[in-house]
Enzyme design. Structure first.
Site, PDB file in Angstrom:
ATOM      1  N   GLU A 271      20.088  17.542 -39.869  1.00 57.13           N
ATOM      2  CA  GLU A 271      20.450  16.006 -40.083  1.00 57.13           C
ATOM      3  C   GLU A 271      20.988  15.443 -38.676  1.00 57.13           C
ATOM      4  OE1 GLU A 271      23.308  12.495 -40.970  1.00 57.13           O
ATOM      5  OE2 GLU A 271      23.615  14.342 -39.970  1.00 57.13           O
ATOM      6  N   GLU A 272      21.833  16.354 -38.094  1.00 54.53           N
ATOM      7  CA  GLU A 272      22.340  15.765 -36.990  1.00 54.53           C
ATOM      8  C   GLU A 272      21.540  15.601 -35.534  1.00 54.53           C
ATOM      9  OE1 GLU A 272      25.452  14.916 -36.553  1.00 54.53           O
ATOM     10  OE2 GLU A 272      26.609  16.051 -38.061  1.00 54.53           O
TER      11      GLU A 272
ATOM     12  N   HIS B  95      24.179  17.634 -45.704  1.00 59.59           N
ATOM     13  CA  HIS B  95      23.600  18.391 -44.573  1.00 59.59           C
ATOM     14  C   HIS B  95      24.359  19.677 -44.322  1.00 59.59           C
ATOM     15  CE1 HIS B  95      25.715  16.918 -41.032  1.00 59.59           C
ATOM     16  NE2 HIS B  95      25.642  15.833 -41.712  1.00 59.59           N
TER      17      HIS B  95
ATOM     18  N   ASP C 150      24.015  21.622 -41.336  1.00 55.40           N
ATOM     19  CA  ASP C 150      24.079  21.600 -39.920  1.00 55.40           C
ATOM     20  C   ASP C 150      25.206  21.117 -39.196  1.00 55.40           C
ATOM     21  OD1 ASP C 150      22.513  19.289 -40.334  1.00 55.40           O
ATOM     22  OD2 ASP C 150      22.274  19.184 -38.097  1.00 55.40           O
TER      23      ASP C 150
ATOM     24  N   ASP D  10      31.910  17.573 -41.065  1.00 55.40           N
ATOM     25  CA  ASP D  10      30.542  16.924 -41.163  1.00 55.40           C
ATOM     26  C   ASP D  10      29.418  18.203 -41.073  1.00 55.40           C
ATOM     27  OD1 ASP D  10      28.506  15.139 -40.777  1.00 55.40           O
ATOM     28  OD2 ASP D  10      29.190  14.647 -38.721  1.00 55.40           O
TER      29      ASP D  10
ATOM     30  N   ASP E 152      28.772  12.348 -47.268  1.00 55.98           N
ATOM     31  CA  ASP E 152      28.837  12.304 -45.777  1.00 55.98           C
ATOM     32  C   ASP E 152      29.695  11.353 -45.100  1.00 55.98           C
ATOM     33  OD1 ASP E 152      28.202  13.425 -43.300  1.00 55.98           O
ATOM     34  OD2 ASP E 152      26.360  12.904 -43.033  1.00 55.98           O
TER      35      ASP E 152
ATOM     36  N   HIS F 102      32.389  15.744 -34.769  1.00 48.68           N
ATOM     37  CA  HIS F 102      31.620  16.080 -33.445  1.00 48.68           C
ATOM     38  C   HIS F 102      32.368  16.616 -32.490  1.00 48.68           C
ATOM     39  CE1 HIS F 102      27.615  13.623 -34.452  1.00 48.68           C
ATOM     40  NE2 HIS F 102      28.125  14.291 -35.801  1.00 48.68           N
TER      41      HIS F 102
END
Length: 413
Positions: A179-180, A82, A84, A145, A202, A384
């Site tokens: 995705e997040e 992903h 994003d 990520d 991932d 994150h």
């Protein structure tokens, strides 16, 4: 694989500087238009490699195909990551830094010296001595990520194009937005992919492969209080804000993220909004055992009813919606997909470890949509947050793993 001229680091360093943060409050697809900025870069790089069908669709998905270079009838496999980054931490103005030949020291991030990566807080750093560690500068997340996964897949494409001696069937590439925020495959075209199996890149520690995720629901607790002028509120006002606060405070610690680990599920309030008359608490509910999700939602209901006994005029409504389900129920029906992944990791010179992930991936929903999709390590850590990091060597091992997977599917066909 020793002859490979890796490009993954240079690609990663480019990709993370493009802000692709998704927005859970946006109703659009993708949730932020800026995610397409990375998508356009990826499409151009794929076209430059000679992959002629690479394109970005209206929803922000990147699709591409590497044609088979063998006469064998090999199942079509897909690699997915992903684009994003998390809404939890800024992804604007990322300044990636390579810390060469890491020797186990604390890593102080220069733009905010209070951000320090310490081995005691990041135990996996102890296994990275001699490697090159990439961090952000201290004011943003890094974006490993999942731009580590994106860069790894892109490098693998480059290697397959430039090393025709690596025999493989048809390979599909998929890069997803959002995705997040749980919408990563809402608009994916599985018919266009036409794949038998897929692998998301991932995951965390090098060597890990994940065949199991949480099952997940989202819940919204709507509290209807009684509003009154605060100067004349005695005996009249029943504040939905205060009711919400009491409900959150009364949730059991043993069912919280900070009070659980391993295979234990949780109930987690992720947002509170509202005013005196009405307040809303948004929850995520997680467990590896799908049957326990309803039980966990029942805890929210029970706590709400107990608190509301002290507010007889107030009412509540609990709305629960499915988010994703544990992919293992699908993957167990296709054991070779996971077995080939584990073998590819071993061929890359790593100890293969099959894990469960206390979270979800695009693979969770893809699997339940009919495309079995386990998750392979990308090397990302502390995601994150501002102390996110990845090592160059782990990303290179992920590229090797992708290439070995292509070879194994060819060998086994």
């Amino acid at each position: 694989m020793n002859a490979l001229n890796f490009t993954v680091t240079e690609r990663f360093m480019r990709y993370v500087t493009i802000d692709t943060q998704s927005n859970p409050e946006s109703p659009t697809y993708p949730s932020t238009e800026k995610q397409k900025n990375l998508g356009r870069v990826l499409v151009q790089e794929l076209l430059d490699m000679g992959i002629t069908d690479a394109h970005l669709d209206e929803y922000g998905y990147v699709y591409a195909t590497i044609p088979s270079n063998t006469d064998k009838n090999v199942p079509v496999i897909c690699f997915c990551s992903h684009m994003d980054t998390s809404p939890d931490c800024s992804g604007e103005g990322v300044k990636p830094i390579i810390h060469r030949n890491y020797q186990g020291e604390d890593l102080i991030l220069p733009d905010d010296i209070t951000q320090v990566l310490k081995p005691q807080n990041h135990p996996e750093l102890k296994n990275q001595v001699g490697n090159d560690i990439i961090t952000a500068s201290g004011t943003t997340l890094l974006g490993a990520d999942n731009k580590a996964g994106v860069a790894e897949i892109m490098d693998a494409c480059y290697q397959l194009i430039n090393h025709p001696e690596i025999k493989h069937g048809t390979i599909r590439i998929l890069f997803t937005p959002d995705e997040e925020i749980g919408r990563g495959v809402d608009k994916v075209d599985l018919k266009k992919l036409g794949a038998f199996a897929a692998y998301t890149m991932d995951g965390e520690t090098a060597g890990n492969m994940e065949n199991e995720t949480f099952s997940a629901d989202g819940a919204k607790l709507i509290i209807n209080g009684i509003s009154a002028h605060p100067g004349f509120a005695k005996g009249q006002m029943q504040s939905a804000i205060k009711i919400a606060g009491q409900i959150v405070a009364a949730l059991p610690f043993e069912l919280s993220p900070e009070g659980t680990e391993g295979m234990e599920g949780f109930v987690h309030p992720v947002g509170i909004s509202g005013h005196v008359e009405q307040a809303i608490i948004d929850f995520i509910i997680r467990d590896f055992d799908e049957a326990l999700l309803e039980q966990h939602a029942g805890v929210i209901k029970q706590v709400a009813e107990q608190v509301l006994q002290s507010f007889p005029e107030a009412t509540y409504e609990l709305i629960v919606k499915e988010q994703y389900r544990n992919m293992r129920q699908v993957l167990d029906q296709h054991p070779q997909i996971v077995e080939y992944g584990m073998e590819a990791i071993r061929r890359a010179g790593l100890e293969a470890k099959l894990c469960s992930i206390r979270g979800g991936t695009d693979g969770s929903r893809l699997s339940l949509m009919g495309l079995p999709t386990p998750n392979i390590f990308a090397g990302e850590h502390a995601f994150h947050g501002k102390q996110e990091w990845v090592s160059v060597q782990d990303m290179q091992k992920a590229v090797e793993t992708i290439l070995h997977l292509c070879t194994i599917w060819h060998e086994k066909s």
